[in-house]
Design a protein around this motif. Sequence first.
Motif, PDB file in Angstrom:
ATOM      1  N   LEU A  17       0.829  -1.191   0.000  1.00 46.30           N
ATOM      2  CA  LEU A  17       0.000   0.000   0.000  1.00 46.30           C
ATOM      3  C   LEU A  17       0.868   1.247   0.000  1.00 46.30           C
ATOM      4  O   LEU A  17       2.036   1.202   0.352  1.00 46.30           O
ATOM      5  CB  LEU A  17      -0.920   0.001   1.226  1.00 46.30           C
ATOM      6  CG  LEU A  17      -1.795  -1.238   1.397  1.00 46.30           C
ATOM      7  CD1 LEU A  17      -2.591  -1.151   2.686  1.00 46.30           C
ATOM      8  CD2 LEU A  17      -2.712  -1.418   0.190  1.00 46.30           C
ATOM      9  N   GLY A  18       0.279   2.366  -0.376  1.00 47.94           N
ATOM     10  CA  GLY A  18       1.014   3.619  -0.352  1.00 47.94           C
ATOM     11  C   GLY A  18       1.070   4.253  -1.718  1.00 47.94           C
ATOM     12  O   GLY A  18       0.612   3.693  -2.725  1.00 47.94           O
ATOM     13  N   PRO A  19       1.645   5.454  -1.796  1.00 46.11           N
ATOM     14  CA  PRO A  19       1.720   6.172  -3.073  1.00 46.11           C
ATOM     15  C   PRO A  19       2.557   5.421  -4.103  1.00 46.11           C
ATOM     16  O   PRO A  19       3.478   4.673  -3.753  1.00 46.11           O
ATOM     17  CB  PRO A  19       2.381   7.500  -2.690  1.00 46.11           C
ATOM     18  CG  PRO A  19       2.248   7.604  -1.207  1.00 46.11           C
ATOM     19  CD  PRO A  19       2.233   6.209  -0.688  1.00 46.11           C
ATOM     20  N   PRO A 115       5.543  -8.770  -5.448  1.00 49.06           N
ATOM     21  CA  PRO A 115       4.089  -8.771  -5.658  1.00 49.06           C
ATOM     22  C   PRO A 115       3.754  -8.149  -7.006  1.00 49.06           C
ATOM     23  O   PRO A 115       4.605  -7.553  -7.671  1.00 49.06           O
ATOM     24  CB  PRO A 115       3.577  -7.918  -4.493  1.00 49.06           C
ATOM     25  CG  PRO A 115       4.710  -6.989  -4.198  1.00 49.06           C
ATOM     26  CD  PRO A 115       5.966  -7.761  -4.467  1.00 49.06           C
ATOM     27  N   ASP A 116       2.500  -8.264  -7.390  1.00 49.72           N
ATOM     28  CA  ASP A 116       2.087  -7.771  -8.704  1.00 49.72           C
ATOM     29  C   ASP A 116       2.126  -6.251  -8.812  1.00 49.72           C
ATOM     30  O   ASP A 116       2.092  -5.714  -9.923  1.00 49.72           O
ATOM     31  CB  ASP A 116       0.674  -8.265  -9.022  1.00 49.72           C
ATOM     32  CG  ASP A 116       0.636  -9.771  -9.262  1.00 49.72           C
ATOM     33  OD1 ASP A 116       1.697 -10.335  -9.600  1.00 49.72           O
ATOM     34  OD2 ASP A 116      -0.443 -10.364  -9.108  1.00 49.72           O
ATOM     35  N   SER A 117       2.188  -5.545  -7.690  1.00 48.91           N
ATOM     36  CA  SER A 117       2.160  -4.080  -7.719  1.00 48.91           C
ATOM     37  C   SER A 117       3.548  -3.452  -7.708  1.00 48.91           C
ATOM     38  O   SER A 117       3.660  -2.232  -7.733  1.00 48.91           O
ATOM     39  CB  SER A 117       1.374  -3.557  -6.515  1.00 48.91           C
ATOM     40  OG  SER A 117       1.974  -3.995  -5.305  1.00 48.91           O
ATOM     41  N   ARG A 181       9.749   0.138  -7.933  1.00 51.65           N
ATOM     42  CA  ARG A 181       8.653   1.071  -8.187  1.00 51.65           C
ATOM     43  C   ARG A 181       7.330   0.446  -7.771  1.00 51.65           C
ATOM     44  O   ARG A 181       7.012  -0.677  -8.180  1.00 51.65           O
ATOM     45  CB  ARG A 181       8.584   1.450  -9.665  1.00 51.65           C
ATOM     46  CG  ARG A 181       9.712   2.335 -10.144  1.00 51.65           C
ATOM     47  CD  ARG A 181       9.485   2.782 -11.583  1.00 51.65           C
ATOM     48  NE  ARG A 181      10.569   3.642 -12.044  1.00 51.65           N
ATOM     49  CZ  ARG A 181      11.657   3.203 -12.672  1.00 51.65           C
ATOM     50  NH1 ARG A 181      11.798   1.909 -12.909  1.00 51.65           N
ATOM     51  NH2 ARG A 181      12.599   4.035 -13.044  1.00 51.65           N
ATOM     52  N   ARG A 182       6.581   1.191  -6.983  1.00 52.73           N
ATOM     53  CA  ARG A 182       5.210   0.800  -6.671  1.00 52.73           C
ATOM     54  C   ARG A 182       4.305   1.396  -7.741  1.00 52.73           C
ATOM     55  O   ARG A 182       4.333   2.592  -7.991  1.00 52.73           O
ATOM     56  CB  ARG A 182       4.813   1.291  -5.276  1.00 52.73           C
ATOM     57  CG  ARG A 182       3.492   0.708  -4.786  1.00 52.73           C
ATOM     58  CD  ARG A 182       3.066   1.308  -3.460  1.00 52.73           C
ATOM     59  NE  ARG A 182       3.934   0.896  -2.367  1.00 52.73           N
ATOM     60  CZ  ARG A 182       4.709   1.732  -1.666  1.00 52.73           C
ATOM     61  NH1 ARG A 182       4.726   3.019  -1.963  1.00 52.73           N
ATOM     62  NH2 ARG A 182       5.457   1.294  -0.676  1.00 52.73           N
ATOM     63  N   ARG A 183       3.494   0.546  -8.378  1.00 49.18           N
ATOM     64  CA  ARG A 183       2.675   0.967  -9.515  1.00 49.18           C
ATOM     65  C   ARG A 183       1.186   0.802  -9.192  1.00 49.18           C
ATOM     66  O   ARG A 183       0.817   0.036  -8.299  1.00 49.18           O
ATOM     67  CB  ARG A 183       2.961   0.091 -10.750  1.00 49.18           C
ATOM     68  CG  ARG A 183       4.391   0.112 -11.255  1.00 49.18           C
ATOM     69  CD  ARG A 183       4.583  -0.988 -12.292  1.00 49.18           C
ATOM     70  NE  ARG A 183       5.909  -0.961 -12.904  1.00 49.18           N
ATOM     71  CZ  ARG A 183       6.180  -0.433 -14.083  1.00 49.18           C
ATOM     72  NH1 ARG A 183       5.223   0.125 -14.779  1.00 49.18           N
ATOM     73  NH2 ARG A 183       7.396  -0.456 -14.573  1.00 49.18           N
ATOM     74  N   ASN A 184       0.364   1.479  -9.969  1.00 50.82           N
ATOM     75  CA  ASN A 184      -1.041   1.121  -9.988  1.00 50.82           C
ATOM     76  C   ASN A 184      -1.338   0.401 -11.302  1.00 50.82           C
ATOM     77  O   ASN A 184      -0.457   0.239 -12.142  1.00 50.82           O
ATOM     78  CB  ASN A 184      -1.944   2.348  -9.790  1.00 50.82           C
ATOM     79  CG  ASN A 184      -1.767   3.389 -10.897  1.00 50.82           C
ATOM     80  OD1 ASN A 184      -1.567   3.048 -12.058  1.00 50.82           O
ATOM     81  ND2 ASN A 184      -1.846   4.665 -10.536  1.00 50.82           N
ATOM     82  N   MET A 358       9.649  10.235  -5.905  1.00 57.81           N
ATOM     83  CA  MET A 358       9.720   9.158  -4.934  1.00 57.81           C
ATOM     84  C   MET A 358       8.313   8.887  -4.391  1.00 57.81           C
ATOM     85  O   MET A 358       7.472   9.784  -4.307  1.00 57.81           O
ATOM     86  CB  MET A 358      10.633   9.554  -3.781  1.00 57.81           C
ATOM     87  CG  MET A 358      12.066   9.847  -4.178  1.00 57.81           C
ATOM     88  SD  MET A 358      12.944   8.370  -4.726  1.00 57.81           S
ATOM     89  CE  MET A 358      12.898   7.375  -3.227  1.00 57.81           C
ATOM     90  N   ALA A 359       8.060   7.637  -3.995  1.00 57.62           N
ATOM     91  CA  ALA A 359       6.810   7.327  -3.313  1.00 57.62           C
ATOM     92  C   ALA A 359       6.763   8.011  -1.950  1.00 57.62           C
ATOM     93  O   ALA A 359       5.689   8.342  -1.444  1.00 57.62           O
ATOM     94  CB  ALA A 359       6.655   5.822  -3.158  1.00 57.62           C
ATOM     95  N   ALA A 360       7.928   8.243  -1.351  1.00 53.49           N
ATOM     96  CA  ALA A 360       8.080   8.988  -0.096  1.00 53.49           C
ATOM     97  C   ALA A 360       9.523   9.423  -0.005  1.00 53.49           C
ATOM     98  O   ALA A 360      10.406   8.835  -0.642  1.00 53.49           O
ATOM     99  CB  ALA A 360       7.701   8.132   1.113  1.00 53.49           C
TER     100      ALA A 360
END
Length: 388
Positions: A17-19, A115-117, A181-184, A358-360
């Motif tokens: 979870l998160g940006p 994970p897939d994200s 990278r966290r993606r949507n 950055m996500a954060a």
Amino acid sequence: MNDVTDLGRARPRSVLLGPTGLMPRQDIRDLVRRNFLRGEEPIRESQYQPASLDLRLGRRAYRVRASFLPGQGATVEDKLEALRWEEIDLAREEGAIFERGCVYVVELLEWLDLPDSISAAANPKSSTGRLDVFTRLITDRSEVFDSVESGYQGRLYAEVSPRTFSIKVRKGTRLNQIRFRRRNSQQEELSDFRLPDAKLRDLHAQSPLVDGPLSVRNGLVLRIDLAGAGPGRPIGYRAQRHTDVIDLDRVGAYRPEDYWEPIPAREDRRLILDPNEFYILVSKERLHIPPALAAEMVPIDPSMGEFRVHYAGFFDPGFGFAPTGHPGSRAVMEVRSHEVPFNLEDGQMVCRLAYERMAAEPDALYGAIGTSNYQGQDLKLSKQFRDP
């Protein structure tokens, strides 16, 4: 660790979870805690960079006849069965020599169960690029280098090809780094993460990204400095062709004059690149990467010249920060001309920086951790060399 049979077990979901955006070091630690990222040996604190993790060579290396990608449906091990010449044990105390002009594939100590994200990308470390060591990440069933698809489970490998100097490495040597990278569900392309030129102009107006006028062209434009920093100061270095081996784990151990030829400034402020020679040059601009951003040197447009700039082109948040608030570090560039001599002139556009959010913000910036070897740099060789 000989298999991945325990990968994929249920875990808490908070790291998912998160940006969206590039994950900072505290999130990479969370990946490790939750076994999305793990090592055959415990991951060390010194591996964590502000927005990436240093990867370590494992025990087994293979000298191969040619570079390769496994392609869909095949593993790296499948290809090694056909292409390897020689297996090399890197766990020996004295290490092993990788000869220039040869290609090696090395198992890394780190494994992934993404994970897939979350996807990942890799690049050579700065010191690796400044030694003209060509390094790329390979994964099973991949059709591209340096990219890890979301959901990937399995081992990581590094292709290593010294181009100018023969090098000594051992298990645990760090040649490349990986970032996550966290993606949507709508973010599939890297371009989805890059900041447009209009946004770069806005950011520069608030806090300077460079120490002079901002020039943008699908990213921040960097120009070459061939004027020099003063009398007697070189504008760059050209690598010598016949030198001793460089042990990559020895910091500050080598004399520059034994491996490099300093390039003096010319009155006409130009430099002709000889084909297939390797150069270390520097940007005119001083940079600052804000805490909420990272940047990557992107490939040069073919229309700009037949040469390659920067093998190791990732800039962590905080790079170039100075207490005065003004950008404080130049970009050192690894430059190689291709098939023909190429004339460079002072102030010529040579590369671009692509910025992404950055996500954060990281819990520690570049320059505030013990492995920041190039903060505040001007023209600087890799960390294995003494300061001239």
